[in-house]
Motif scaffolding. Structure first.
Motif, PDB file in Angstrom:
ATOM      1  N   GLU A  96      -5.026   5.616   8.060  1.00 22.02           N
ATOM      2  CA  GLU A  96      -5.113   4.193   7.751  1.00 22.02           C
ATOM      3  C   GLU A  96      -3.896   3.802   6.924  1.00 22.02           C
ATOM      4  OE1 GLU A  96      -8.798   3.093   6.002  1.00 22.02           O
ATOM      5  OE2 GLU A  96     -10.007   3.850   7.667  1.00 22.02           O
ATOM      6  N   ASP A  97      -3.151   2.834   7.441  1.00 22.40           N
ATOM      7  CA  ASP A  97      -1.830   2.576   6.873  1.00 22.40           C
ATOM      8  C   ASP A  97      -1.573   1.087   6.652  1.00 22.40           C
ATOM      9  OD1 ASP A  97       0.678   3.478   5.946  1.00 22.40           O
ATOM     10  OD2 ASP A  97       1.610   2.963   7.863  1.00 22.40           O
ATOM     11  N   ALA A  98      -2.640   0.281   6.526  1.00 22.81           N
ATOM     12  CA  ALA A  98      -2.444  -1.143   6.242  1.00 22.81           C
ATOM     13  C   ALA A  98      -1.766  -1.297   4.884  1.00 22.81           C
ATOM     14  CB  ALA A  98      -3.786  -1.871   6.250  1.00 22.81           C
ATOM     15  N   VAL A  99      -0.905  -2.299   4.742  1.00 28.54           N
ATOM     16  CA  VAL A  99      -0.175  -2.530   3.499  1.00 28.54           C
ATOM     17  C   VAL A  99      -1.123  -3.195   2.505  1.00 28.54           C
ATOM     18  CG1 VAL A  99       1.809  -3.628   2.435  1.00 28.54           C
ATOM     19  CG2 VAL A  99       1.966  -2.760   4.776  1.00 28.54           C
ATOM     20  N   ALA A 100      -1.438  -2.489   1.418  1.00 27.47           N
ATOM     21  CA  ALA A 100      -2.422  -2.982   0.452  1.00 27.47           C
ATOM     22  C   ALA A 100      -1.752  -3.880  -0.587  1.00 27.47           C
ATOM     23  CB  ALA A 100      -3.104  -1.807  -0.235  1.00 27.47           C
ATOM     24  N   PHE A 101      -2.464  -4.925  -1.006  1.00 22.34           N
ATOM     25  CA  PHE A 101      -2.003  -5.784  -2.100  1.00 22.34           C
ATOM     26  C   PHE A 101      -3.217  -6.460  -2.729  1.00 22.34           C
ATOM     27  CE2 PHE A 101      -2.166  -8.529   1.578  1.00 22.34           C
ATOM     28  CZ  PHE A 101      -2.620  -9.749   1.101  1.00 22.34           C
ATOM     29  N   ARG A 102      -3.040  -6.963  -3.961  1.00 21.96           N
ATOM     30  CA  ARG A 102      -4.097  -7.683  -4.657  1.00 21.96           C
ATOM     31  C   ARG A 102      -3.759  -9.165  -4.629  1.00 21.96           C
ATOM     32  NH1 ARG A 102      -8.366  -6.414  -7.579  1.00 21.96           N
ATOM     33  NH2 ARG A 102      -7.797  -4.207  -7.511  1.00 21.96           N
TER      34      ARG A 102
END
Length: 301
Positions: A96-102
């Motif tokens: 799983e390689d989605a670009v994470a951000f808050r």
């Protein structure tokens, strides 16, 4: 009968010569193969001599090189895509390689992103000198720059804003601009697409609850509008019916007055407008006009 003498040493000599010939042919074949470099369609060849890039770029086809001195590195110039995705079967990384951000509303969000780029044909030698391979460019610049840009820019958006068409398009443009600024001229960033925004399961459930509530509220408003429209149409119909009844009553009353006037000897007069009933005394001062109409005589001479 005489015998021809046979040299018994000839057979080993022939065998040795044959071996030497076969070895020579094999060596020549190896040398020939080593001296021919093939560049496939969609690639460009970077000629290297003793490991150093010479600056010569080879077009697709066969090329002669000096064996063991020169070599050719193949660089693909077709458009490339690099995908970071929450689906392990879709991205370029086997996880799983989605670009994470808050997000601005403090939600943990992931973005599925695809970058489309290509190496300029006449810049493959410079590309190879700096990055060696396409994989090196992706790992050393494209991937980290995309992650940093998303973390920096997407945090200004609420989760729902980031997931809107406008939010995804804005974020795509920002990532593309950042990659173009950081990449050398021989690399063309053709497009960046933020394909999907992934929410945490709890937030996804909350969004579904809100959406259901909104749909129910809209259905209630639609039902109320329908009932109001039906009531208005019903009221308008009743009013139209009442007016028709009133008009019919007025016509009947007028007809009764006319009949009563004839019975009492009075005269029913109309000038095409409002009907007038004259008493016998009033009728005495009237004269007959054309087409059966009766008008009052003038007393002023």
């Amino acid at each position: 009968m005489s015998r021809i003498p046979v040299d018994t040493d000839l057979s080993p000599k022939l065998t040795s010569a044959g071996i030497v010939l076969v070895v020579a042919v094999l060596i020549l074949g190896v040398v020939f193969l080593a001296s021919v470099a093939t560049v496939d369609e969609g690639d460009r060849g970077v000629l290297k001599e003793q490991g150093a890039v010479t600056g010569e770029i080879m077009e697709p086809g066969w090329h002669i090189v000096i064996p063991f001195v020169q070599s050719v590195e193949h660089i693909e110039v077709r458009p490339q895509t690099y995908t970071m995705s929450g689906d392990v079967f879709e991205g370029d990384v086997d996880e799983e390689d989605a670009v994470a951000f808050r997000s601005a509303d403090q939600q943990q969000v992931g973005a599925d992103i695809t970058v489309r780029y290509r190496v300029v044909e006449d810049g493959v030698d410079a590309f190879h000198s700096e990055w060696d391979t396409i994989t090196q460019y992706e790992n050393r610049l494209l991937r980290p720059e995309t992650i940093d840009t998303v973390a920096r820019e997407a945090s200004a958006l609420n989760a729902t804003e980031a997931n809107s068409d406008e939010g995804r398009e804005l974020l795509s443009e920002i990532i593309a601009e950042s990659l173009r600024e950081q990449s050398p001229d021989y690399l063309v960033i053709e497009s960046v697409q933020v394909r999907d925004i992934i929410f945490a399961p709890s937030y996804e459930s909350a969004l579904e609850d809100v959406e259901i509530a909104q749909q129910e509220a809209e259905a209630e408003r639609t039902r109320a509008r329908g009932e109001a429209d039906a009531e208005r149409i019903r009221a308008e119909g009743e009013a139209d019916a009442l007016r028709e009844v009133q008009d019919a009553i007025e016509e009947e009353n007028l007809a009764l007055e006319q009949i009563r006037a004839y019975d009492e000897g009075t005269v029913y007069v109309t000038d095409g407008g409002t009907p007038v009933i004259l008493s016998p005394e009033q009728n005495a001062g009237s004269t007959q006009a054309g087409d059966g109409e009766i008008t009052a005589n003038s007393t002023d001479e």
